[in-house]
Structure formats: structure tokens, C-alpha cells
Design an enzyme around this catalytic site. Structure first.
Site, PDB file in Angstrom:
ATOM      1  N   GLN A 105       0.837  -1.201   0.000  1.00  0.00           N
ATOM      2  CA  GLN A 105       0.000   0.000   0.000  1.00  0.00           C
ATOM      3  C   GLN A 105       0.874   1.254   0.000  1.00  0.00           C
ATOM      4  OE1 GLN A 105      -2.174  -0.828   3.567  1.00  0.00           O
ATOM      5  NE2 GLN A 105      -0.334  -0.918   4.817  1.00  0.00           N
ATOM      6  N   HIS A 135     -11.585   4.420  18.325  1.00  0.00           N
ATOM      7  CA  HIS A 135     -10.920   3.285  18.958  1.00  0.00           C
ATOM      8  C   HIS A 135     -11.547   2.894  20.285  1.00  0.00           C
ATOM      9  CE1 HIS A 135      -7.791   4.469  15.989  1.00  0.00           C
ATOM     10  NE2 HIS A 135      -7.700   3.161  15.881  1.00  0.00           N
ATOM     11  N   ASP A 160      -1.385   0.614  13.558  1.00  0.00           N
ATOM     12  CA  ASP A 160      -0.994   1.881  14.184  1.00  0.00           C
ATOM     13  C   ASP A 160      -0.925   1.791  15.700  1.00  0.00           C
ATOM     14  OD1 ASP A 160      -3.731   1.907  14.984  1.00  0.00           O
ATOM     15  OD2 ASP A 160      -4.266   3.003  13.173  1.00  0.00           O
ATOM     16  N   ASP A 180      -0.910  -7.652  11.416  1.00  0.00           N
ATOM     17  CA  ASP A 180      -1.049  -6.637  10.377  1.00  0.00           C
ATOM     18  C   ASP A 180      -0.184  -7.048   9.193  1.00  0.00           C
ATOM     19  OD1 ASP A 180      -2.046  -3.463  10.250  1.00  0.00           O
ATOM     20  OD2 ASP A 180      -0.418  -3.974   8.899  1.00  0.00           O
ATOM     21  N   ASP A 214      -1.017 -12.083   6.315  1.00  0.00           N
ATOM     22  CA  ASP A 214      -2.432 -11.951   5.991  1.00  0.00           C
ATOM     23  C   ASP A 214      -3.272 -12.536   7.123  1.00  0.00           C
ATOM     24  OD1 ASP A 214      -4.662 -11.638   3.797  1.00  0.00           O
ATOM     25  OD2 ASP A 214      -4.893 -13.665   4.591  1.00  0.00           O
ATOM     26  N   ALA A 215      -4.337 -11.825   7.505  1.00  0.00           N
ATOM     27  CA  ALA A 215      -5.151 -12.228   8.659  1.00  0.00           C
ATOM     28  C   ALA A 215      -5.739 -13.626   8.485  1.00  0.00           C
ATOM     29  CB  ALA A 215      -6.269 -11.207   8.881  1.00  0.00           C
ATOM     30  N   ASP A 232      -9.861  -4.554  12.949  1.00  0.00           N
ATOM     31  CA  ASP A 232      -9.696  -3.137  12.600  1.00  0.00           C
ATOM     32  C   ASP A 232      -9.063  -3.050  11.216  1.00  0.00           C
ATOM     33  OD1 ASP A 232      -9.639  -0.410  12.693  1.00  0.00           O
ATOM     34  OD2 ASP A 232      -7.961  -0.260  14.089  1.00  0.00           O
TER      35      ASP A 232
END
Length: 382
Positions: A105, A135, A160, A180, A214-215, A232
Site C-alpha cells: 500500500q 478506537h 498503528d 497486520d 495476511d489475517a 480493525d
């Protein structure tokens, strides 16, 4: 001869379609890749001129045009970095303090006075002015729904660290697994001063284990179970993200959930994309951890985040869920109170529950509903 030409054409198209997203864009960036393909086209034109030079008039002019085009493209290729920076300075109102294209990205961080903002592929992810609303709403209702304070937490996305910050406002948390995809995302919010301070340096906490994968692959490989699973992830504006909002993915999540555990996911805006929001809720409600067995209990809610507008969230669990059971166990909240919590589960009439298709891997209806919702809003249609 025609068959040979078409075969080479199809093979070339296949090679280009694989190289473009997997190699060239991640390594060179979108603008450099565009100039590179321009040079390849000029090279093909020059080769064609050479082969048919005896049949083409004005060869001098054609060669001169090819040279000029090549020089312009080379200059563009060399100066692509400055061009990208110039375009982004025009696109973003605030000062850009960090910019990088990763294999996954484009990350942009801007700052103006005390407002730090993160953009991924041009889409805002948070503003430090009001991110605490998002959050807190994402984390605390689920953490306060379990019968006992949760100890083991899984957070998918949220590189983050802002969600992790909220998790650590709960006593008794023993471990947080943060998954992530992009290692650069977790690195900058762990190591760069000013960014790490936003999450109170929680990514350096020894209780946090960061995995960059990857999740779905992470869940397929893991045999562990968690008390609370927090999702998230970015809004699904493409099919690769849409699979992480499918019934099969929620089934997979439920297999990693403790019997009294809770899943919670951000679920886009119930105002801008009402059908897409309720598609997530209905998909979670249709997820059966054991095919043909009991389905998950679902509970949807919303919060007001000025940067995003009205924003939606959905919880799922193997146990019944009720707004009356939610407790605010966290300390130091800035937005949520115990009195406010029950009101989050009340929806106005114009965005109340509606029947939608279930999002499956074979239909990806959610992505279409999401795109239709936002495009209708942008063009002022109902």
C-alpha cells in the site's frame, strides 16, 4: 500466422498482468511503472519501424519522434519521485511528514499543529484529533461484554497500535496478538517519535506479539483461542479485502473464540453505506462455527466520529449479547461513559436494520453494496 500472433499476444498480456501488480508497482511505484511501460511501447514502435523501414515514408521524422518520446519518458522515470511528492503536496492539505510505497500500500502521514493523520492509498485512516472516539467504540464494548475481564486479545489490522492502546486500559490483559499485513506499518508506529507516542508506545510492550501476515492465513495456521477478537481492517473497496468480511471468514474467527468470547469488527458507515453495514451484521448473524450448527449471536452499534461521520461496529459471540450487559471496565476514557454505552445500540429510523444478502466468497456482494452506497452518496442520490 494469425494463431502465432494471438498466442504471443495472450502470453505477453499474462506476463504483464502478473508483473504489474506483483513486481513493478511494489518496487517502482505507480508513476515509475507507467513511464516504464511507456518506454516499452516506444521500443516496440522502434522495432516495428526497423522491420518495415523500406515500406515507411518519412523515417527520419518517425525516428526523431521516437527519440523525443524516449527522452521525455526517461526524464519522467528519473524524476518520478519528485513528481509523486509534488502531486501529494497538492492532494494533501497538511504537511507530509512520512510517505512510502510498500509492497502492499501507499502510506502517507500528515501533520498540522496537533493534528496527525494517516492515509492509506489516499483514504484517511485516522485523525489524532478524534481517533479516540473510534478506537474507544471499537474496543471497549466488546471488552466489557465478556462475563469476566478478558486476558488474551487478538487484533487483526490496527498496525498503528491505537487499538492496542485502548486494550491496555483494561486490567488483567496478559497478551495481545497484533496481526497486520504490512511490516512497515507496525514499524513506523513503533519506532518513529511522534507516531509511537500516539499509541503510548504500546507496540514496545512485552505483552504485544506482532505478526506481519495476511489475517486469514494467520488464523488458518493458528490453533490458539482468544477471549476477544478485534477486527480493525480497512473498508473493503476491493475483493481481496472483501473476503475478510465474508461468512467463511467469520466462521474461521469463531473457531478461535473462547466459549464466552466476543468478536467485534469495524463495519463502515451505517449512514453513507447503510446496506453494506447491515450486510456485515447479517453475515455475522449467519455464520455458524460448525456448519449446520448454532449461529453466532449478533449485536450492532454505532458512534459519532467527526472525521468519518456516523460509524458502525458489529459484535458477534457464541453466547447471547445484550446492550444491558455491557460494562465500561476501562479507565481513562475520553469519549465513552457507562451512561453513554447503551445509547450506542439505538439506531435512528433511516439507518435501522434492513434485510440484505449474505456476503460469501462466491458472490462478494458486500463490496458491491459498499461501492454503491458511497457512490450514491457522492452523487446525491437516495
Amino acid at each position: 500466422a494469425l494463431g502465432n500472433v494471438l498466442s504471443v499476444d495472450y502470453l505477453g498480456a499474462l506476463a504483464a498482468s502478473l508483473l504489474f501488480p506483483l513486481v513493478l508497482v511494489p518496487k517502482l511505484g505507480m508513476i515509475r511503472t507507467g513511464f516504464l511501460f511507456g518506454l516499452l511501447n516506444v521500443a516496440v514502435a522502434v522495432l516495428g519501424m526497423q522491420m518495415f523501414r523500406h515500406q515507411l515514408p518519412n523515417m527520419f521524422r518517425l525516428r526523431a519522434q521516437a527519440v523525443v518520446a524516449s527522452l521525455l519518458l526517461v526524464v519522467g522515470l528519473v524524476t518520478a519521485g519528485k513528481t509523486t511528492a509534488l502531486l501529494e503536496d497538492v492532494l494533501y492539505d497538511d504537511h507530509i511528514v512520512y510517505a512510502k510505497t510498500t509492497p502492499y500500500q501507499r502510506l502517507i502521514v500528515t501533520r498540522w499543529r496537533n493534528d496527525t493523520r494517516l492515509f492509506i492509498n489516499g483514504n484517511i485512516q485516522f485523525s489524532s484529533i478524534d481517533e479516540f472516539r473510534y478506537h474507544e467504540a471499537l474496543v471497549h464494548p466488546a471488552m466489557g461484554m465478556t462475563p469476566t475481564p478478558p486476558k488474551r486479545i487478538l487484533l487483526l489490522g490496527g498496525g498503528d497500535g491505537l487499538g492496542v492502546r485502548e486494550v491496555f486500559k483494561h486490567q488483567g490483559v496478559e497478551r495481545v496478538d497484533l496481526v497486520d499485513l504490512d511490516p512497515e506499518m507496525t514499524r513506523i508506529f513503533r519506532d518513529i517519535p511522534g507516531l509511537a507516542e500516539l499509541n503510548e508506545n504500546t507496540l514496545k510492550d512485552p505483552r504485544v506479539k506482532v505478526t506481519n501476515i495476511d489475517a486469514q492465513k494467520f488464523l488458518e495456521q493458528s490453533k490458539e483461542r482468544w477471549d476477544v477478537i478485534i477486527i480493525d481492517l480497512p473498508d473493503p473497496n476491493n475483493l481481496s479485502l472483501g473476503k475478510l468480511y465474508s461468512r467463511s471468514f467469520y466462521r474461521l474467527l469463531a473457531k478461535h473464540l473462547m466459549p464466552t468470547g466476543v468478536i467485534v469488527t469495524q463495519a463502515t458507515s451505517p449512514f453513507y453505506a447503510t446496506n453494506a453495514f447491515w450486510c456485515i451484521a447479517n453475515t455475522i448473524a449467519a455464520a455458524d462455527p460448525t456448519p449446520g450448527g448454532p449461529k453466532l449471536h449478533m449485536l450492532a452499534y454505532r458512534a459519532s466520529v467527526p472525521s468519518f461521520g456516523e460509524w458502525g461496529f458489529v459484535m458477534g459471540s457464541k453466547m447471547p449479547l445484550s446492550p444491558a450487559r455491557v460494562k465500561l471496565r476501562a479507565k481513562r476514557t475520553r469519549y465513552l461513559t457507562q451512561e453513554l454505552l447503551p445509547t450506542l445500540f439505538v439506531f435512528p429510523k433511516d439507518i435501522a436494520w434492513r434485510k440484505t444478502p449474505i456476503n460469501r466468497l462466491d458472490n462478494q456482494v458486500f463490496v458491491r453494496l459498499y461501492e454503491k452506497g458511497y457512490s450514491s452518496y457522492n452523487y446525491g442520490k437516495n
